[in-house]
Write an enzyme that holds these catalytic residues in place. Sequence first.
Site, PDB file in Angstrom:
ATOM      1  N   GLU A 293      26.882  -5.104  30.962  1.00 54.38           N
ATOM      2  CA  GLU A 293      27.206  -4.877  29.547  1.00 54.38           C
ATOM      3  C   GLU A 293      26.170  -5.658  28.748  1.00 54.38           C
ATOM      4  O   GLU A 293      25.992  -6.863  28.965  1.00 54.38           O
ATOM      5  CB  GLU A 293      28.633  -5.337  29.236  1.00 54.38           C
ATOM      6  CG  GLU A 293      29.710  -4.657  30.099  1.00 54.38           C
ATOM      7  CD  GLU A 293      29.663  -3.134  30.084  1.00 54.38           C
ATOM      8  OE1 GLU A 293      29.227  -2.553  29.068  1.00 54.38           O
ATOM      9  OE2 GLU A 293      30.030  -2.508  31.095  1.00 54.38           O
ATOM     10  N   CYS A 327      28.203  -9.412  20.801  1.00 57.40           N
ATOM     11  CA  CYS A 327      27.496  -8.160  21.060  1.00 57.40           C
ATOM     12  C   CYS A 327      28.025  -7.068  20.148  1.00 57.40           C
ATOM     13  O   CYS A 327      27.332  -6.110  19.835  1.00 57.40           O
ATOM     14  CB  CYS A 327      27.676  -7.770  22.511  1.00 57.40           C
ATOM     15  SG  CYS A 327      29.411  -7.646  22.953  1.00 57.40           S
TER      16      CYS A 327
HETATM   17  N1  LIG Z   1      28.045  -5.643  25.888  1.00 52.79           N
HETATM   18  C1  LIG Z   1      28.768  -6.734  26.079  1.00 52.79           C
HETATM   19  O1  LIG Z   1      29.929  -6.701  26.476  1.00 52.79           O
HETATM   20  C2  LIG Z   1      28.158  -8.076  25.777  1.00 52.79           C
HETATM   21  C3  LIG Z   1      28.983  -9.198  25.694  1.00 52.79           C
HETATM   22  C4  LIG Z   1      28.396 -10.433  25.411  1.00 52.79           C
HETATM   23  C5  LIG Z   1      27.038 -10.531  25.197  1.00 52.79           C
HETATM   24  N2  LIG Z   1      26.267  -9.424  25.271  1.00 52.79           N
HETATM   25  C6  LIG Z   1      24.827  -9.495  25.015  1.00 52.79           C
HETATM   26  O2  LIG Z   1      24.312 -10.698  25.570  1.00 52.79           O
HETATM   27  C7  LIG Z   1      23.224 -11.172  24.786  1.00 52.79           C
HETATM   28  C8  LIG Z   1      23.480 -12.592  24.360  1.00 52.79           C
HETATM   29  O3  LIG Z   1      23.743 -13.426  25.439  1.00 52.79           O
HETATM   30  P1  LIG Z   1      22.619 -14.364  26.057  1.00 52.79           P
HETATM   31  O4  LIG Z   1      21.725 -14.883  24.982  1.00 52.79           O
HETATM   32  O5  LIG Z   1      23.302 -15.339  26.945  1.00 52.79           O
HETATM   33  O6  LIG Z   1      21.815 -13.289  26.904  1.00 52.79           O
HETATM   34  P2  LIG Z   1      20.605 -13.504  27.930  1.00 52.79           P
HETATM   35  O7  LIG Z   1      20.198 -12.162  28.391  1.00 52.79           O
HETATM   36  O8  LIG Z   1      19.567 -14.396  27.375  1.00 52.79           O
HETATM   37  O9  LIG Z   1      21.277 -14.313  29.128  1.00 52.79           O
HETATM   38  C9  LIG Z   1      22.357 -13.764  29.869  1.00 52.79           C
HETATM   39  C10 LIG Z   1      22.310 -14.322  31.280  1.00 52.79           C
HETATM   40  O10 LIG Z   1      21.146 -13.814  31.925  1.00 52.79           O
HETATM   41  C11 LIG Z   1      20.409 -14.901  32.468  1.00 52.79           C
HETATM   42  N3  LIG Z   1      18.991 -14.554  32.503  1.00 52.79           N
HETATM   43  C12 LIG Z   1      18.052 -14.766  31.546  1.00 52.79           C
HETATM   44  N4  LIG Z   1      16.851 -14.323  31.953  1.00 52.79           N
HETATM   45  C13 LIG Z   1      17.029 -13.811  33.191  1.00 52.79           C
HETATM   46  C14 LIG Z   1      16.185 -13.199  34.131  1.00 52.79           C
HETATM   47  N5  LIG Z   1      14.883 -13.022  33.888  1.00 52.79           N
HETATM   48  N6  LIG Z   1      16.724 -12.777  35.295  1.00 52.79           N
HETATM   49  C15 LIG Z   1      18.038 -12.926  35.545  1.00 52.79           C
HETATM   50  N7  LIG Z   1      18.900 -13.519  34.703  1.00 52.79           N
HETATM   51  C16 LIG Z   1      18.405 -13.946  33.524  1.00 52.79           C
HETATM   52  C17 LIG Z   1      20.733 -16.063  31.556  1.00 52.79           C
HETATM   53  O11 LIG Z   1      20.438 -17.289  32.168  1.00 52.79           O
HETATM   54  C18 LIG Z   1      22.204 -15.845  31.318  1.00 52.79           C
HETATM   55  O12 LIG Z   1      22.975 -16.346  32.373  1.00 52.79           O
HETATM   56  C19 LIG Z   1      23.146 -10.232  23.600  1.00 52.79           C
HETATM   57  O13 LIG Z   1      22.152  -9.272  23.831  1.00 52.79           O
HETATM   58  C20 LIG Z   1      24.529  -9.610  23.561  1.00 52.79           C
HETATM   59  O14 LIG Z   1      24.567  -8.373  22.894  1.00 52.79           O
HETATM   60  C21 LIG Z   1      26.796  -8.209  25.566  1.00 52.79           C
HETATM   61  N1  LIG Z   2      34.955  -8.374  23.080  1.00 54.10           N
HETATM   62  C1  LIG Z   2      34.231  -8.850  21.958  1.00 54.10           C
HETATM   63  C2  LIG Z   2      32.753  -8.757  22.143  1.00 54.10           C
HETATM   64  C3  LIG Z   2      32.168  -9.425  23.296  1.00 54.10           C
HETATM   65  C4  LIG Z   2      30.692  -9.473  23.161  1.00 54.10           C
HETATM   66  O1  LIG Z   2      30.065 -10.407  22.772  1.00 54.10           O
HETATM   67  C5  LIG Z   2      34.549  -8.093  20.698  1.00 54.10           C
HETATM   68  O2  LIG Z   2      35.074  -7.007  20.738  1.00 54.10           O
HETATM   69  O3  LIG Z   2      34.214  -8.609  19.645  1.00 54.10           O
END
Ligand SMILES: NC(=O)c1ccc[n+]([C@@H]2O[C@H](COP(=O)([O-])OP(=O)(O)OC[C@H]3O[C@@H](n4cnc5c(N)ncnc54)[C@H](O)[C@@H]3O)[C@@H](O)[C@H]2O)c1
Ligand SMILES: N[C@@H](CCC=O)C(=O)O
Length: 542
Positions: A293, A327
Amino acid sequence: MPKGIFHVPNAVNEPVKSYAPNTPERKAVLDAYKTMWNSKIDVPLYIGSEEIKTGNTKNMTAPHDHKHVVGTYHLAEKSHVEKAIANALEARKAWSSTPWEQRAAIFLKAAELVAGPYRARINAATMVGQSKNVHQAEIDAACEFIDFLRFNVEYMTQIYDDQPNSDQTMWNRVEYRPLEGFVYAITPFNFTAIAGNLPASAAMMGNVVVWKPSDSQVFSAKIIIDIFKEAGVPDGVINVVFGDAQMITDTVLESRDFAGIHFTGSTHVFKDVWGKIGTKISHYKTYPRIVGETGGKDFIIAHPSANAKQVSTGIVRGAFEFQGQKCSAASRAYIPQSLWGDVKEQIITDVKSMKMGSPEDLGNFVTAVIHEGSFDKLASYIDQAKNDADAEIIVGGNYDKSVGYFVEPTVIVTTNPKYKTMETELFGPVMTIYVYEDAKWAETLKLVDETSEYALTGAIFSKDRYAVAEATKALENSAGNFYINDKPTGAVVGMQPFGGARASGTNDKAGSALNLLRWVSPRTIKETFITPVDYRYPFLGE
Ligand SMILES: NC(=O)c1ccc[n+]([C@@H]2O[C@H](COP(=O)([O-])OP(=O)(O)OC[C@H]3O[C@@H](n4cnc5c(N)ncnc54)[C@H](O)[C@@H]3O)[C@@H](O)[C@H]2O)c1
Ligand SMILES: N[C@@H](CCC=O)C(=O)O
């Protein structure tokens, strides 16, 4: 083995506590916050039964006071990752055949630990380490985490209950085996609940896990680990490694027993990891399950019939709660000319009334963004908007990192519907608005659909049912979670299964049976009661 067909307690959503003055929860969370603020923890790696201090450490600081160190955590080397995998595979021997009700009991207990004895601690840790205000910590670290645990146990039993037809001559059964190998969980900084759920959901289904939390969430991850331990998750079932994400991931992907990845984070990281898995596909014992996600560029579109106050409230709460670091956060909006005057005035009034500062002051709606990298990125987009002829900042626009990473909630109005901040995920408190001519409603729906590569959440505000129906159809592929007359954030487990498609992820809906199905490999068993002893069809004997 079980001698009964057991039923789990009905899952119910955890009520959100108020933290109003003089409530016991307010006192408990502030006491826990102070204790954490004034002590330093040292977080080891958790591999099998061992807590490993590698001596190579990093500091944990509070985003709202980045010089204040609240602890250290130890970084893994390649050999630790290999050891985590070996321990997981060893633990698999017992865990994969542990009766489901024993696994269920562990995670139901974990839910009650979060709801009761650990609630103040997990919320306070989320306030200190991720700078959530108390309400945001409560709906995430307490309520959503509890809901994930309770509802997933119920979904697990629904999955097991889903059985094929049989007749008198045979009995057909499906057993839902855990994956043959181990699952790798990579979690983001922004939701404590997601950090807990990604390893727990796979483990609940009988899998063993290597979990790599975000560097910016280790402080509350430690509380999750304490809860799993106290709930009785056996050693080696969830192994935790911190450190260099790339090295850890590359090491995990080298293992032939890598059976699946449960990822939440940014789109570019997920695509990178998917690419690496693809190049090694012949190396693995099974096709790895890939669940991710990822990012969003979530929209609000108002129809001319909408109520201006509802629209402005949806924008302000949808864009600025937890500093826009969801997100699901609204970050682009489309407002008809006829409503714009009222919506604009209300947004400016609301944003100017928002207090910003430490989450310890419960009156602060806005606190700091997660780290310097995020702060600098946001500042550069805000500066760019100040200089661009097709953009105007109508409120906010200031930032200051001298104490904490504070960025004012900022609203940009653009005359260019494809302006950079209408398309790019910034992951911070920046909302961009495009004002459209009322007569161009249908064209604007098309614009919403085509402007971004993402398809995570979106909202329409309208009092006109035909417009609601039209938008619901026109935007059917633009969001995995679509809201009518509400902000696009705040999905609740059991009510709005969450996830998006296009560049926003595999849409396996966290906190639903759809997600849990990715962590099992069904085996069909046919048992025949009267086994044939003659190869001939009945008519061949005539
Ligand atoms: N769609 C969803 O349900 C959802 C929910 C929460 C957050 N997000 C997304 O997450 C992002 C924000 O979170 P963040 O800043 O922690 O994201 P990020 O991608 O920077 O990090 C997420 C995880 O990936 C790891 N990571 C970073 N670089 C990597 C690599 N090269 N290889 C493998 N792993 C790696 C990080 O250490 C961390 O554990 C936003 O883009 C947000 O939209 C999505
Ligand atoms: N479940 C949360 C979003 C999680 C992502 O960052 C919401 O619906 O706001």
